[in-house]
Motif scaffolding. Structure first.
Motif, PDB file in Angstrom:
ATOM      1  N   ASN A   9       0.619  -0.955   0.343  1.00 39.21           N
ATOM      2  CA  ASN A   9       0.021  -0.082   0.281  1.00 39.21           C
ATOM      3  C   ASN A   9       0.632   1.037  -0.132  1.00 39.21           C
ATOM      4  OD1 ASN A   9       1.101   0.244   3.088  1.00 39.21           O
ATOM      5  ND2 ASN A   9      -0.809  -0.655   3.742  1.00 39.21           N
ATOM      6  N   GLU A  10       0.261   2.913   0.367  1.00 42.29           N
ATOM      7  CA  GLU A  10       0.845   3.986   0.052  1.00 42.29           C
ATOM      8  C   GLU A  10       1.325   3.950   0.968  1.00 42.29           C
ATOM      9  OE1 GLU A  10      -1.874   7.206  -0.610  1.00 42.29           O
ATOM     10  OE2 GLU A  10      -2.067   5.976  -2.489  1.00 42.29           O
ATOM     11  N   LYS A  11       1.550   3.588   2.468  1.00 42.98           N
ATOM     12  CA  LYS A  11       2.213   3.274   3.150  1.00 42.98           C
ATOM     13  C   LYS A  11       3.578   2.376   3.177  1.00 42.98           C
ATOM     14  CE  LYS A  11      -0.814   4.981   6.054  1.00 42.98           C
ATOM     15  NZ  LYS A  11      -1.784   4.644   7.203  1.00 42.98           N
ATOM     16  N   ASN A  12       3.599   1.767   2.291  1.00 44.00           N
ATOM     17  CA  ASN A  12       4.965   0.007   2.046  1.00 44.00           C
ATOM     18  C   ASN A  12       4.966  -0.808   2.734  1.00 44.00           C
ATOM     19  OD1 ASN A  12       6.889  -0.516   0.135  1.00 44.00           O
ATOM     20  ND2 ASN A  12       8.118   0.352   1.659  1.00 44.00           N
ATOM     21  N   GLU A  13       3.547  -1.248   3.386  1.00 50.13           N
ATOM     22  CA  GLU A  13       2.823  -2.788   3.750  1.00 50.13           C
ATOM     23  C   GLU A  13       2.506  -3.326   3.050  1.00 50.13           C
ATOM     24  OE1 GLU A  13       1.400   0.610   7.570  1.00 50.13           O
ATOM     25  OE2 GLU A  13      -0.277  -0.179   6.443  1.00 50.13           O
ATOM     26  N   LEU A  14       3.271  -4.581   3.270  1.00 49.67           N
ATOM     27  CA  LEU A  14       2.700  -5.772   2.613  1.00 49.67           C
ATOM     28  C   LEU A  14       1.367  -5.971   2.455  1.00 49.67           C
ATOM     29  CD1 LEU A  14       2.988  -8.117   0.809  1.00 49.67           C
ATOM     30  CD2 LEU A  14       4.470  -9.105   3.144  1.00 49.67           C
ATOM     31  N   GLU A  15       0.356  -6.203   1.986  1.00 52.41           N
ATOM     32  CA  GLU A  15      -1.243  -6.545   1.914  1.00 52.41           C
ATOM     33  C   GLU A  15      -1.280  -7.873   1.155  1.00 52.41           C
ATOM     34  OE1 GLU A  15      -3.533  -2.977   2.534  1.00 52.41           O
ATOM     35  OE2 GLU A  15      -3.191  -3.400   0.650  1.00 52.41           O
ATOM     36  N   ILE A  16      -1.849  -8.984   1.637  1.00 50.56           N
ATOM     37  CA  ILE A  16      -2.569 -10.495   1.026  1.00 50.56           C
ATOM     38  C   ILE A  16      -3.996  -9.388   0.264  1.00 50.56           C
ATOM     39  CG2 ILE A  16      -2.323 -12.184   1.125  1.00 50.56           C
ATOM     40  CD1 ILE A  16       0.070 -11.305   1.041  1.00 50.56           C
ATOM     41  N   VAL A  17      -4.482 -10.146  -1.123  1.00 47.09           N
ATOM     42  CA  VAL A  17      -5.317  -9.503  -1.088  1.00 47.09           C
ATOM     43  C   VAL A  17      -6.111 -10.651  -1.380  1.00 47.09           C
ATOM     44  CG1 VAL A  17      -6.690  -8.704  -3.107  1.00 47.09           C
ATOM     45  CG2 VAL A  17      -4.706  -6.758  -1.943  1.00 47.09           C
ATOM     46  N   VAL A  18      -7.123 -11.024  -0.724  1.00 46.21           N
ATOM     47  CA  VAL A  18      -8.158 -12.293  -0.965  1.00 46.21           C
ATOM     48  C   VAL A  18      -9.461 -12.409  -1.817  1.00 46.21           C
ATOM     49  CG1 VAL A  18      -8.916 -15.162  -0.879  1.00 46.21           C
ATOM     50  CG2 VAL A  18      -7.100 -13.183   0.676  1.00 46.21           C
ATOM     51  N   ASP A  19      -9.774 -12.910  -2.968  1.00 39.99           N
ATOM     52  CA  ASP A  19     -10.613 -12.373  -3.250  1.00 39.99           C
ATOM     53  C   ASP A  19     -12.391 -13.287  -2.929  1.00 39.99           C
ATOM     54  OD1 ASP A  19      -9.885  -9.611  -4.034  1.00 39.99           O
ATOM     55  OD2 ASP A  19      -9.207 -10.139  -5.678  1.00 39.99           O
ATOM     56  N   TYR A  20     -13.474 -12.912  -2.972  1.00 39.46           N
ATOM     57  CA  TYR A  20     -14.378 -13.768  -2.685  1.00 39.46           C
ATOM     58  C   TYR A  20     -15.497 -13.499  -3.527  1.00 39.46           C
ATOM     59  CZ  TYR A  20     -11.728 -18.261  -0.164  1.00 39.46           C
ATOM     60  OH  TYR A  20     -10.576 -18.950  -0.596  1.00 39.46           O
ATOM     61  N   PRO A  21     -15.600 -14.630  -3.748  1.00 38.93           N
ATOM     62  CA  PRO A  21     -18.865 -13.954  -4.165  1.00 38.93           C
ATOM     63  C   PRO A  21     -18.975 -14.682  -2.769  1.00 38.93           C
ATOM     64  CG  PRO A  21     -17.269 -16.018  -5.622  1.00 38.93           C
ATOM     65  CD  PRO A  21     -16.194 -15.727  -4.742  1.00 38.93           C
ATOM     66  N   PHE A  61     -11.180  -9.590   0.903  1.00 40.44           N
ATOM     67  CA  PHE A  61      -9.768  -9.653   2.131  1.00 40.44           C
ATOM     68  C   PHE A  61      -9.067  -9.257   1.902  1.00 40.44           C
ATOM     69  CE2 PHE A  61     -14.209 -12.130   1.495  1.00 40.44           C
ATOM     70  CZ  PHE A  61     -14.424 -12.469   3.152  1.00 40.44           C
ATOM     71  N   ILE A  62      -8.551  -8.141   2.320  1.00 47.55           N
ATOM     72  CA  ILE A  62      -7.651  -7.235   3.061  1.00 47.55           C
ATOM     73  C   ILE A  62      -6.469  -7.638   3.960  1.00 47.55           C
ATOM     74  CG2 ILE A  62      -5.433  -5.166   2.244  1.00 47.55           C
ATOM     75  CD1 ILE A  62      -8.437  -4.378   0.972  1.00 47.55           C
ATOM     76  N   LEU A  63      -5.291  -8.088   3.768  1.00 48.79           N
ATOM     77  CA  LEU A  63      -4.859  -8.803   4.786  1.00 48.79           C
ATOM     78  C   LEU A  63      -3.348  -7.783   4.908  1.00 48.79           C
ATOM     79  CD1 LEU A  63      -5.411 -12.462   4.212  1.00 48.79           C
ATOM     80  CD2 LEU A  63      -7.152 -10.963   5.002  1.00 48.79           C
ATOM     81  N   ASN A  64      -3.629  -7.081   5.912  1.00 45.73           N
ATOM     82  CA  ASN A  64      -2.252  -6.458   6.182  1.00 45.73           C
ATOM     83  C   ASN A  64      -0.968  -7.460   7.165  1.00 45.73           C
ATOM     84  OD1 ASN A  64      -0.552  -4.484   7.215  1.00 45.73           O
ATOM     85  ND2 ASN A  64      -1.260  -2.884   6.454  1.00 45.73           N
ATOM     86  N   MET A  65       0.167  -7.672   6.458  1.00 41.24           N
ATOM     87  CA  MET A  65       0.688  -8.198   6.930  1.00 41.24           C
ATOM     88  C   MET A  65       2.149  -7.712   7.949  1.00 41.24           C
ATOM     89  SD  MET A  65       0.280 -11.414   6.294  1.00 41.24           S
ATOM     90  CE  MET A  65       1.459 -12.151   6.715  1.00 41.24           C
ATOM     91  N   ASP A  66       2.052  -6.037   8.218  1.00 37.82           N
ATOM     92  CA  ASP A  66       2.590  -5.226   8.936  1.00 37.82           C
ATOM     93  C   ASP A  66       2.696  -4.636  10.108  1.00 37.82           C
ATOM     94  OD1 ASP A  66       5.410  -6.141   7.066  1.00 37.82           O
ATOM     95  OD2 ASP A  66       3.604  -3.778   6.037  1.00 37.82           O
ATOM     96  N   THR A  67       0.782  -4.605   9.783  1.00 34.01           N
ATOM     97  CA  THR A  67       0.224  -4.139  11.357  1.00 34.01           C
ATOM     98  C   THR A  67      -1.120  -5.432  11.195  1.00 34.01           C
ATOM     99  OG1 THR A  67      -1.745  -3.287   9.990  1.00 34.01           O
ATOM    100  CG2 THR A  67      -0.212  -1.939  10.287  1.00 34.01           C
ATOM    101  N   GLY A  68      -1.251  -6.206  11.625  1.00 28.56           N
ATOM    102  CA  GLY A  68      -1.764  -6.713  11.466  1.00 28.56           C
ATOM    103  C   GLY A  68      -3.476  -6.935  11.278  1.00 28.56           C
TER     104      GLY A  68
END
Length: 572
Positions: free
Chosen positions: A374-386, A430-437
């Motif tokens: 993201n713009e704060k250079n934090e790693l995010e895992i993105v998971v998309d579901y119906p 679902f957006i999972l921020n690995m740096d902030t939890g």
């Protein structure tokens, strides 16, 4: 079909400048997340522009029920020619579409009434470089199928729907002990190794059939490098995931220590995550990556999982297993709106795990998962579901009744009345921020009408699995319009959709095949068998993946019942 276009009355220079800025905006969205954690390029208010959404029929009077989709088809076919009835097969198409699903519901005095319980049948549409197109259809020669044929009666099996007559006490004992590893794999197909196409179900037992003839090759469970003699392997996802760079297949097994950790390494049951790979002897090895403990016996139904370059994502939605009946499995699977969703992200490097928790949701099939900063250079895992739009009104009963053929073939049954929650879907990121939890959810607008439409069976360009992407192809299903079905392409970056539908034509899950020299994500075709309910004939349709224009229709020599999932394999 709707294709949204904007008419600009600006001079050519300004037009080009706007187009360029939009392209840059879309690229930036794929590469990084914005502070408001939105999904596409739209602002926080969304993109509720009806003219950019697909529209489908809701007039039941126009449609003839597709009952042949939910009936047995006993005929097997080998290498039959596929006549072209419209268009031409793309000259570059070289490979095979495999599909698997129910083929036999009844034999002798016994029958099952649920799509997931019928005996498995595998279908193959193959295309050669010389333009030849052929079709093969064969029952999966599992031990359950073979004994059914020997006895000339459907044998008693574990079932999700109903079985008539029910299993006797002796039959139940046989199921529990003799059939402890059921092999009626009728859910999905996958390229796991080179010995054949792999047919799967919610089990760690796989069956390979020959790529060309579909003849039985072998039944096996991949050898795990960490399971000890005091541990039992139990269940797996029907769907593998492909690692984006290595090509390894990703899945899990539930592992239960029989000694409660006295001699084994593990004190309790857990999801063990593996990378599956073929060894030099042609066998499949399962290399351990990490484990996700199952706390307090909270077993969840995990039908699909995701993976990125560096992580495996194990999603545990609110559908859980309550072990009450070893034969009538449907009675064990329940939904609870009080059970939170857990998404565990496991490092492929060292097996370390980070867990994210969300309110209750329900979904079965993942679109995609990928990493971004993201713009704060934090790693995010993105998971998309119906997902179900809301879980407030999920009925307290066996959800697999949705797939009972008595329900599916009853023109008077109203899903909106009995299964309302399962007629309203929402795409969620679902957006999972690995740096902030921290975990967040972005709700996409419902990019289709009518709103009470089942939007499921997703497929993307396989080259984009685990990577940033934009396009997903889905089957649409309007149960209360005589099961009207269609195909939809959703642009996840620009939050738009287009659709294809023709009255009395019933497509299933669309499968994508990429053009070999294509440079764009949607440069290729999608394909699906389509039932014509006016004469119960099946044809294979091929659409342009960019605009869903029908390119080719090929006549299939037999009626193909509903197939649950498929896979395209190049060059086979």
């Amino acid at each position: 079909m709707l294709i949204h276009s904007q008419k600009l009355s600006l001079i050519a220079f300004l037009t080009a400048l706007i187009v360029l800025s939009l392209a840059i905006s879309c690229w930036a969205q794929v590469a990084s997340a914005s502070d408001d954690i939105s999904g596409g390029t739209c602002d926080a208010s969304g993109c509720e522009v009806e003219s950019s959404y697909a529209k489908f029929s809701e007039n039941a009077d126009e449609w003839v029920m597709p009952n042949a989709l939910f009936e047995s088809c006993l005929e097997e076919v080998s290498n039959a020619d596929l006549p072209i009835v419209y268009g031409n097969v793309p000259s570059w198409l070289d490979g095979t579409l495999y599909r698997v699903g129910p083929g036999l519901y009844e034999l002798g005095q016994r029958r099952v009434n649920n799509m997931v319980d019928a005996l498995s049948k595998v279908h193959r549409w193959s295309f050669g470089k010389n333009g030849e197109a052929t079709f093969t259809s064969s029952f999966l020669k599992s031990s359950i199928y073979n004994r059914t044929r020997e006895n000339n009666e459907l044998v008693a099996i574990r079932h999700l729907g109903q079985m008539h007559p029910p299993a006797s006490t002796m039959e139940k004992l046989q199921i529990m002990f003799y059939d402890s590893l059921p092999d009626n794999n009728n859910i999905a197909a996958w390229e796991l190794g080179k010995s054949g196409v792999t047919i799967t179900a919610e089990s760690h037992v796989y069956i390979d059939v020959d790529f060309r003839s579909l003849n039985f090759q072998k039944k096996y469970s991949a050898k795990s490098d960490n399971t000890g003699m005091f541990e039992s392997e139990f269940l797996s996802a029907s769907h593998f995931w492909r690692h984006p760079s290595s090509g390894d297949s990703i899945n899990y097994k539930i592992v239960i220590p029989l000694d409660k950790g006295i001699l084994s390494k593990n004190e309790g049951p857990a999801y063990h995550l593996y990378r599956y790979k073929e060894n030099s002897e042609g066998d499949i090895d399962a290399k351990f990556v990490g484990r996700v403990p199952i706390e307090k016996g909270d077993f969840r139904v995990v039908h699909t999982l995701g993976a990125t370059e560096n992580y495996i994502v194990l999603p545990r939605f609110s559908l859980y297993v309550d072990f009450n009946d070893p034969v009538d499995i449907g009675q064990n699977i329940k939904f609870s709106s009080t059970k939170p969703v857990f998404m565990d992200v496991v490092s492929m490097k060292d097996g370390s795990r980070k867990q994210f928790t969300f309110d209750a949701h329900e979904s079965q099939h993942i679109f995609n998962s990928f990493e971004r900063y993201n713009e704060k250079n934090e790693l995010e895992i993105v998971v998309d579901y119906p997902t179900l739009d809301s879980v407030d009104n999920v009925p307290d009963k066996n959800i697999f009744e949705l797939l009972n053929i008595e329900t599916l073939t009853n023109p008077e049954f109203q899903y909106a009345e009995h299964w309302e929650a399962y007629t309203q879907f929402r795409i969620r990121r679902f957006i999972l921020n690995m740096d902030t939890g921290a975990g967040h959810i972005y709700d996409y607008p419902q990019m289709w009408s009518p709103k009470n439409l089942q939007v499921e069976f997703p497929y993307i360009n396989d080259a984009y699995r685990g990577l940033p992407y934009c396009y997903v192809y889905l089957q649409t299903w309007h149960h209360d319009t005589h099961n009207a079905m269609g195909i939809m392409k959703v642009d996840m970056c620009r939050e738009k959709s287009i659709g294809w539908q023709e009255v009395n034509k019933f497509p299933v899950e669309p499968v994508f095949a990429a053009r070999p020299d294509g440079t764009e994500e949607d440069d290729g075709i999608i394909m699906s068998p389509v039932l014509d309910s006016t004469d119960n004939s099946t044809s294979l349709y091929i659409w342009d993946a960019k605009n869903l224009e029908v390119l080719t229709i090929l006549s299939t020599p037999i009626t193909v019942p509903f197939t649950l999932h498929g896979v395209w394999i190049n060059g086979v």
